[in-house]
Design a protein around this motif. Structure first.
Motif: not given
Length: 299
Positions: A220-221, A287-293
């Motif tokens: 969504a982000t 950043y969120l994509r990498d953070r929650f990968n």
């Protein structure tokens, strides 16, 4: 020292912090735009043709009353951009929420029940994904304008845009949630819930959804920037918001007509705000994509 080092490693990079500050500032401007804007661009009586085409205050001929100058109708560009930013952000958020809700619901149903239900949902998704988002949005917007009266289109223009943008964006959510749901269905806690007789709706909402929602938030982000750009593109092509309720795309389209006549600020200022907004959202989304990968979190 080791604890401090781990804490520093968990802090987001400077670019992400700056992007977060920029995005937070823009959200504040969106919320309080009617209070911050020097004038209400929706009020036709506030237009002043005498003050039309005044350059920004840092140029020769600028006026201290208009920091970014005025457009061809004498509207203060600061006010117009604030309201345009508000419309663009709200439509983008609305489209993302609508697409996410629809995609999550269909993804849960397809992944949980499987079989024929899964085939139907996924085949519809395959058909939609074969068409570009902007083409589907243009088609829906054009059909709405052809079938509805002009007054109805003006009244429901934001809702039409939200539906037009979300009509093709739900597929990504549905595919992600479906894959995660199929993994969760095979786990013991779901099997136990089925054995004790819990209804399928409760199992999906209360037990499976909390375990797949993190991926949805990341998508969504990232898609928020795409939704804002799609809205700007539609408005630039004349299929979006009307000039009386301008979004950033509408402002850029209007300013484009005067771009080569020396009135560059009418188009450049809204375009700069759009670029900054989309860049900030993209930085946070990456950043969120990498953070929650999971692969990167395991390191």
């Amino acid at each position: 020292m080791a604890r401090q080092a781990r804490l520093i490693q968990r802090l987001p990079p400077v670019s992400v912090m700056i992007a977060g500050l920029v995005l937070a500032t823009m959200l504040v401007l969106v919320i309080f735009a009617p209070m911050i804007a020097p004038m209400d661009p929706r009020d036709v009586s506030s237009y002043s043709l005498i003050d039309a085409e005044i350059p920004p205050v840092f140029m020769d001929g600028g006026d201290a009353r208009f920091l970014l100058g005025t457009d061809n109708q004498g509207r203060d560009l600061v006010s117009v951009i604030l309201f345009g930013l508000r419309i663009s952000v709200l439509i983008g958020i609305g489209a993302v929420l609508f697409a996410a809700t629809m995609g999550v619901l269909l993804g849960l149903i397809a992944g949980f029940f499987g079989g024929r239900v899964d085939n139907v949902v996924m085949r519809v998704a395959d058909v939609l994904v074969s068409f570009p988002t902007i083409l589907v949005a243009l088609l829906i917007s054009g059909v709405a304008k052809a079938q509805l009266s002009s007054d109805t289109v003006l009244t429901w223009a934001p809702a039409i845009l939200v539906f037009a943008i979300a009509a093709n964006e739900w597929v990504q959510y549905a595919r992600t949630v479906r894959a995660s749901t199929m993994v969760e269905v095979s786990r013991d806690y779901v099997r136990a819930a089925k054995v004790i007789g819990l209804p399928s709706r409760r199992i999906m909402i209360r037990h499976i959804l909390p375990n797949v929602i993190s991926a949805v938030m990341v998508i969504a982000t990232i898609n928020l920037a795409g939704a804002i750009l799609t809205e700007a593109t539609l408005s630039f092509l004349g299929a979006g918001m009307p000039p009386t309720y301008p979004s950033l795309g509408t402002l850029i389209r209007i300013g484009n007509e005067f771009l080569f006549s020396g009135l560059w600020w009418i188009a450049v200022m809204p375009a700069a705000v759009l670029v900054i907004l989309v860049l900030a959202v993209n930085v946070i989304g990456d950043y969120l994509r990498d953070r929650f990968n999971p692969k990167l979190m395991a390191r």
